[in-house]
Scaffold this motif. Structure first.
Motif, PDB file in Angstrom:
ATOM      1  N   LEU A 257      89.434  47.536   8.323  1.00  0.00           N
ATOM      2  CA  LEU A 257      90.869  47.808   8.253  1.00  0.00           C
ATOM      3  C   LEU A 257      91.124  48.521   6.951  1.00  0.00           C
ATOM      4  O   LEU A 257      90.794  48.008   5.867  1.00  0.00           O
ATOM      5  CB  LEU A 257      91.685  46.513   8.326  1.00  0.00           C
ATOM      6  CG  LEU A 257      93.202  46.656   8.153  1.00  0.00           C
ATOM      7  CD1 LEU A 257      93.816  47.488   9.275  1.00  0.00           C
ATOM      8  CD2 LEU A 257      93.854  45.271   8.081  1.00  0.00           C
ATOM      9  N   GLY A 258      91.696  49.710   6.993  1.00  0.00           N
ATOM     10  CA  GLY A 258      91.948  50.487   5.799  1.00  0.00           C
ATOM     11  C   GLY A 258      93.311  50.184   5.191  1.00  0.00           C
ATOM     12  O   GLY A 258      94.167  49.538   5.810  1.00  0.00           O
ATOM     13  N   GLN A 259      93.538  50.683   3.969  1.00  0.00           N
ATOM     14  CA  GLN A 259      94.813  50.526   3.275  1.00  0.00           C
ATOM     15  C   GLN A 259      95.830  51.471   3.881  1.00  0.00           C
ATOM     16  O   GLN A 259      95.545  52.640   4.143  1.00  0.00           O
ATOM     17  CB  GLN A 259      94.656  50.828   1.792  1.00  0.00           C
ATOM     18  CG  GLN A 259      95.930  50.648   0.984  1.00  0.00           C
ATOM     19  CD  GLN A 259      96.430  49.201   0.995  1.00  0.00           C
ATOM     20  OE1 GLN A 259      95.664  48.288   0.638  1.00  0.00           O
ATOM     21  NE2 GLN A 259      97.659  48.980   1.399  1.00  0.00           N
ATOM     22  N   ASN A 260      97.027  50.932   4.126  1.00  0.00           N
ATOM     23  CA  ASN A 260      98.065  51.776   4.717  1.00  0.00           C
ATOM     24  C   ASN A 260      98.428  52.913   3.777  1.00  0.00           C
ATOM     25  O   ASN A 260      98.234  52.828   2.552  1.00  0.00           O
ATOM     26  CB  ASN A 260      99.308  50.935   5.033  1.00  0.00           C
ATOM     27  CG  ASN A 260      99.999  50.471   3.776  1.00  0.00           C
ATOM     28  OD1 ASN A 260      99.379  49.795   2.942  1.00  0.00           O
ATOM     29  ND2 ASN A 260     101.290  50.798   3.609  1.00  0.00           N
TER      30      ASN A 260
ATOM     31  N   ALA B 193      95.801  56.953  13.437  1.00  0.00           N
ATOM     32  CA  ALA B 193      96.039  55.627  12.847  1.00  0.00           C
ATOM     33  C   ALA B 193      97.255  54.955  13.491  1.00  0.00           C
ATOM     34  O   ALA B 193      98.085  55.598  14.142  1.00  0.00           O
ATOM     35  CB  ALA B 193      96.239  55.764  11.342  1.00  0.00           C
ATOM     36  N   ALA B 194      97.377  53.619  13.289  1.00  0.00           N
ATOM     37  CA  ALA B 194      98.550  52.875  13.777  1.00  0.00           C
ATOM     38  C   ALA B 194      99.776  53.246  12.943  1.00  0.00           C
ATOM     39  O   ALA B 194      99.681  53.446  11.727  1.00  0.00           O
ATOM     40  CB  ALA B 194      98.286  51.385  13.701  1.00  0.00           C
ATOM     41  N   TYR B 195     100.951  53.282  13.586  1.00  0.00           N
ATOM     42  CA  TYR B 195     102.186  53.716  12.915  1.00  0.00           C
ATOM     43  C   TYR B 195     103.217  52.580  12.947  1.00  0.00           C
ATOM     44  O   TYR B 195     103.407  51.924  13.973  1.00  0.00           O
ATOM     45  CB  TYR B 195     102.744  54.943  13.633  1.00  0.00           C
ATOM     46  CG  TYR B 195     104.130  55.335  13.195  1.00  0.00           C
ATOM     47  CD1 TYR B 195     104.357  55.945  11.960  1.00  0.00           C
ATOM     48  CD2 TYR B 195     105.239  55.089  14.015  1.00  0.00           C
ATOM     49  CE1 TYR B 195     105.635  56.307  11.568  1.00  0.00           C
ATOM     50  CE2 TYR B 195     106.509  55.444  13.636  1.00  0.00           C
ATOM     51  CZ  TYR B 195     106.707  56.053  12.401  1.00  0.00           C
ATOM     52  OH  TYR B 195     107.971  56.394  12.011  1.00  0.00           O
TER      53      TYR B 195
ATOM     54  N   GLU C 247     108.541  54.488   6.530  1.00  0.00           N
ATOM     55  CA  GLU C 247     107.470  54.435   7.506  1.00  0.00           C
ATOM     56  C   GLU C 247     106.122  54.530   6.815  1.00  0.00           C
ATOM     57  O   GLU C 247     106.013  55.037   5.688  1.00  0.00           O
ATOM     58  CB  GLU C 247     107.620  55.582   8.512  1.00  0.00           C
ATOM     59  CG  GLU C 247     107.653  56.963   7.867  1.00  0.00           C
ATOM     60  CD  GLU C 247     107.927  58.071   8.864  1.00  0.00           C
ATOM     61  OE1 GLU C 247     108.168  57.774  10.038  1.00  0.00           O
ATOM     62  OE2 GLU C 247     107.882  59.256   8.456  1.00  0.00           O
ATOM     63  N   THR C 248     105.070  54.080   7.552  1.00  0.00           N
ATOM     64  CA  THR C 248     103.723  54.106   7.000  1.00  0.00           C
ATOM     65  C   THR C 248     102.717  54.144   8.140  1.00  0.00           C
ATOM     66  O   THR C 248     103.055  53.884   9.311  1.00  0.00           O
ATOM     67  CB  THR C 248     103.470  52.875   6.113  1.00  0.00           C
ATOM     68  OG1 THR C 248     102.224  53.047   5.431  1.00  0.00           O
ATOM     69  CG2 THR C 248     103.419  51.591   6.938  1.00  0.00           C
ATOM     70  N   TRP C 249     101.433  54.504   7.833  1.00  0.00           N
ATOM     71  CA  TRP C 249     100.337  54.565   8.801  1.00  0.00           C
ATOM     72  C   TRP C 249      99.241  53.592   8.376  1.00  0.00           C
ATOM     73  O   TRP C 249      98.923  53.463   7.176  1.00  0.00           O
ATOM     74  CB  TRP C 249      99.757  55.971   8.884  1.00  0.00           C
ATOM     75  CG  TRP C 249     100.639  56.911   9.644  1.00  0.00           C
ATOM     76  CD1 TRP C 249     100.538  57.260  10.928  1.00  0.00           C
ATOM     77  CD2 TRP C 249     101.774  57.620   9.121  1.00  0.00           C
ATOM     78  NE1 TRP C 249     101.536  58.150  11.292  1.00  0.00           N
ATOM     79  CE2 TRP C 249     102.316  58.389  10.176  1.00  0.00           C
ATOM     80  CE3 TRP C 249     102.411  57.682   7.854  1.00  0.00           C
ATOM     81  CZ2 TRP C 249     103.429  59.202  10.033  1.00  0.00           C
ATOM     82  CZ3 TRP C 249     103.515  58.497   7.707  1.00  0.00           C
ATOM     83  CH2 TRP C 249     104.029  59.247   8.794  1.00  0.00           C
ATOM     84  N   ILE C 250      98.651  52.895   9.326  1.00  0.00           N
ATOM     85  CA  ILE C 250      97.644  51.872   9.038  1.00  0.00           C
ATOM     86  C   ILE C 250      96.319  52.347   9.640  1.00  0.00           C
ATOM     87  O   ILE C 250      96.146  52.349  10.864  1.00  0.00           O
ATOM     88  CB  ILE C 250      98.051  50.516   9.634  1.00  0.00           C
ATOM     89  CG1 ILE C 250      99.416  50.095   9.082  1.00  0.00           C
ATOM     90  CG2 ILE C 250      96.990  49.469   9.384  1.00  0.00           C
ATOM     91  CD1 ILE C 250      99.993  48.870   9.763  1.00  0.00           C
TER      92      ILE C 250
END
Length: 747
Positions: free
Chosen positions: A655-658, A710-712, A666-669
């Motif tokens: 799991l990476g840093q967002n 990536a997840a949003y 908003e951010t991406w994971i």
């Protein structure tokens, strides 16, 4: 100018009698007009001749006009052209002929639209005719007018007349000299002294001259080609020819004569396209006959048909006939064409042909009387569209064409000539030279891997591909002398690396079937002096089904970036042996080779092979892919894997840093998966309460590290409300993995 040209009637005549043409020179003021050539030897039916209308001593001539009349039962008009006498390019002047179909005259003329006028000697015009029948006939020139450049008629004197040239008298009697002058008696001469005569010798009778031996031509095969010169849709300017008949026969026999009635077999052809009666007639007379039959025998507009016929001393002439299908009784024919010259040599002939009216049917030019697609509907024409209208006493004449007098449109007309005949001696193609017999050499191949060299230099050089095809080999491997690395070709791999096979060098080939292969060719120029024995050409088989001492890893690379450099890395996880190969082919095909020339095993069935693609920085851009070597792979001596740039296979799930972090709103994971799995991400507040769950669904193995993959999270809770600033935690959950990281919202 035209109004001033038609003021005088001057006559200028040309007579053709038997086989000679004569001319008369006429005087127009200071100018004399004449015809060239003065004679023509032995014109034959179908031959063309050209009459030049010349002028000598002309002064100030700027234009002319004349009417040419001719006997259309003996000759037919072909064309006219402006001569060079009147100044200017012929295309720049106003030149015509005006041809009235069915008439027997044509108007010719020309004038200058440029500065200057005709002076001295030259040619006013040329007229070309074609012989229809050899007989006494005439060509007359009347209504001859000369004018200056301004269109003013020249003051000329007229002299009417004509000349006839008969056949020459073989032994003409000398004509007596009219009113001879009296000749005075000569002075008496004294008698000479008598001289005794020698012993008289009687004059021997002269030896009679032997009659020349007749020339007997040798048998000859001729290629005879009939070409349809009509153009356009059939019945709309284009004409279909019925299956023609060709015959070589005794010279002097004519199947038709212009001006005489057609014989019944010719009528059958001219009316219905039936050539069987002519064929029977010719065959019965001993002719060589080629009568074509439907449906292939028809000759369409622009088409040709060729036949081969033998001619000899007995059958030395050619005749042919064919019907113009969409007519009453029109046909094209050649009668009694000589196939040998006076020396008995075969001739080559090219001749334009015109059409003839057989004279057996009235040309009513109504659709009901002409076969073809122009007939009336069945209810209006119960007898069909081929109703014939017989004529009484009709004879063969040049056909004027269908001119649209009745209910048949003028588009049914055709333009003469309608056909082209080509006759040439046929010389068969020589038999090809036999292929030279080349030396051969047999090589025995075992089932599996073999080390061979090509023993003979083939006529066409081998490549790895053609050698593999010949041997039934799955791979061909060579040692690159420069890099001291092995290079492999895999059969059937599209875009695979191919290379030239050289003499005196060894190659590793894998032949699952084994067997014996025969090479043919000559000695290699770069071959060592000593040759290996036949037995040495094949290597012994070692555990073919379970291990191999040469093995190829091949990949068809997709998605490479232009200008980027890639290297394939293949590792045998059992032995630790690694092979690397740079991708140098534009098509992306890359092969790596493991080989041991001492024939020790480099791969076995059950080995696991890890294959990766790295860029110039050493970063994995595709793979790693793990493949287990099967027995079939060992038998084929290669393993194939497809790789695509960007298809990275992670070893671990992470799991990476967002990003960004902190963020608003908003951010991406980012994350990556080491195996296919269902994926969710739970977001909790600092107190541990669940704020939002992101259901990502089933995901395949791979990296999801970019904004597009990536997840949003849009910074909202499950109720759709924006959350407050602060610290939040996000947890990645897969089928067999879970981990949590921290993120910050800062507003």
């Amino acid at each position: 100018m035209n109004n001033q040209l038609f003021k005088r009637n001057l006559l200028f005549s040309l007579m053709a009698v038997v086989m000679c043409f004569g001319f008369v020179a006429m005087s127009y003021g200071a100018a004399t007009v004449s015809v060239d050539p003065a004679t023509m030897d032995s014109p034959a039916v179908g031959e063309q001749f050209t009459v030049n209308i010349n002028i000598t001593g002309g002064t100030g001539v700027g234009g002319f006009q004349a009417t040419v009349s001719y006997d259309n039962t003996a000759i037919s008009y072909v064309s006219a052209a402006k001569g060079a006498y009147i100044p200017g390019d012929p295309a720049a002047g106003t030149f015509f002929p005006v041809l009235k179909p069915g008439d027997s005259d044509v108007v010719i003329g020309g004038s200058s639209i440029q500065a200057g006028t005709g002076e001295g000697d030259g040619t006013l015009a040329t007229i070309t005719f074609q012989v229809v029948e050899v007989k006494a006939s005439s060509i007359s020139l009347s209504n001859v007018i000369l004018s200056d450049a301004a269109g003013n008629e020249l003051e000329v004197t007229s002299a009417d007349g004509a000349i006839t040239v008969p056949a020459p008298d073989p032994d003409p009697e000398p004509e007596p000299d009219p009113d001879p002058e009296p000749t005075p008696d000569p002075e008496p001469t004294p008698d000479p002294e008598p001289t005794p005569d020698p012993d008289p010798m009687p004059d021997p009778d002269p030896e009679p001259m032997p009659d020349p031996m007749p020339v007997v031509p040798d048998p000859q095969v001729f290629k005879i080609t009939l070409t349809n010169l009509t153009m356009g849709e059939p019945g709309m300017g284009g004409q279909i020819f019925s299956p023609p008949i060709f015959a070589t026969h005794t010279a002097g026999i004519k199947i038709y004569k212009v001006g005489e009635a057609a014989v019944p077999p010719l009528v059958a052809l001219a009316e219905n396209g039936d050539n069987s009666q002519l064929a029977a007639l010719a065959t019965g007379a001993g002719a060589n006959v080629e009568a074509l039959t439907p449906p292939d025998g028809f000759v369409i507009p622009g088409g040709s048909v060729s036949v081969l016929l033998t001619a000899d001393a007995m059958n030395s002439a050619l005749s042919l006939a064919t019907m113009l299908v969409s007519t009453n009784d029109a046909f094209i024919g050649v009668a009694d064409l000589a196939l040998y010259d006076e020396a008995g040599m075969p001739v080559t002939v090219t001749r334009e042909l015109r059409s003839y009216d057989a004279g057996s049917e009235q040309n009513t030019e109504r659709g009901t009387d002409i076969p073809g697609p122009v007939g009336l509907p069945p209810e209006e024409d119960p007898e069909g569209s081929n109703a014939r209208v017989p004529t009484e006493g009709g004879v063969i004449t040049p056909h004027p064409g269908i001119m649209g007098v009745g209910d048949v449109a003028a588009s049914f007309a055709w333009t003469e000539p309608t056909a082209m005949l080509t006759v040439e001696p046929y010389v068969p193609e020589p038999d090809p030279e036999p292929e030279p017999v080349l030396p051969t050499y047999d090589v025995k191949l075992v089932s599996g891997l073999n080390m061979i060299s090509v023993p003979l230099m083939p006529t066409e050089p081998y490549t790895a591909q053609t050698l593999a095809d010949m041997l039934g080999s799955t791979v061909v491997i060579k040692l690159d002398a420069y890099s001291q690395t092995f290079v492999g070709y895999v059969a059937g791999a599209e875009g695979g690396y191919d290379f030239t096979i050289e003499g005196g060098k060894g190659y590793i080939v894998n032949t699952p079937e084994g067997g014996t292969v025969t090479f043919s060719g000559t000695a290699w120029s770069n071959e060592p002096a000593e040759m290996e024995s036949e037995e040495a050409a094949a290597a012994p088989k070692i555990n073919t089904a379970q291990s191999a001492w040469a093995f190829v890893i091949t990949s068809d690379l997709q998605g490479q970036e232009s200008g980027a450099s890639y290297t394939m890395v293949a590792k045998n996880l059992r032995t630790g042996v690694v092979t690397t190969e740079k991708v140098t082919e534009d098509n992306g095909r890359v092969t790596g080779v493991w080989a041991d020339l001492s024939r020790k095993s480099v791969v076995e069935a059950g080995d696991k092979v890890e294959i990766s693609l790295v860029d110039e920085n050493g970063t994995v851009v595709s793979g790693p892919f793990e493949r287990t070597v099967q027995t079939s792979d060992v038998n084929n001596a290669f393993l194939s894997v497809n790789m695509r740039v960007g298809d990275v296979r992670p070893k671990d799930t992470i799991l990476g840093q967002n990003f960004p972090n902190p963020f608003n709103p908003e951010t991406w994971i980012p994350y990556q998966l080491s195996r296919d799995s269902n994926v969710t991400i739970d977001i909790h507040g600092a107190s541990g309460s669940l704020v939002r769950t992101l259901e990502l669904g089933h995901k395949s193995i791979g990296a999801y590290m970019t904004p597009s993959s990536a997840a949003y999270w849009d910074g909202k809770n499950s109720a759709g409300e924006s959350v407050a600033s602060g610290i939040y935690f996000y947890t990645l959950k897969t089928d067999d993995f879970s981990t949590t990281r921290k993120m910050v919202i800062l507003k």
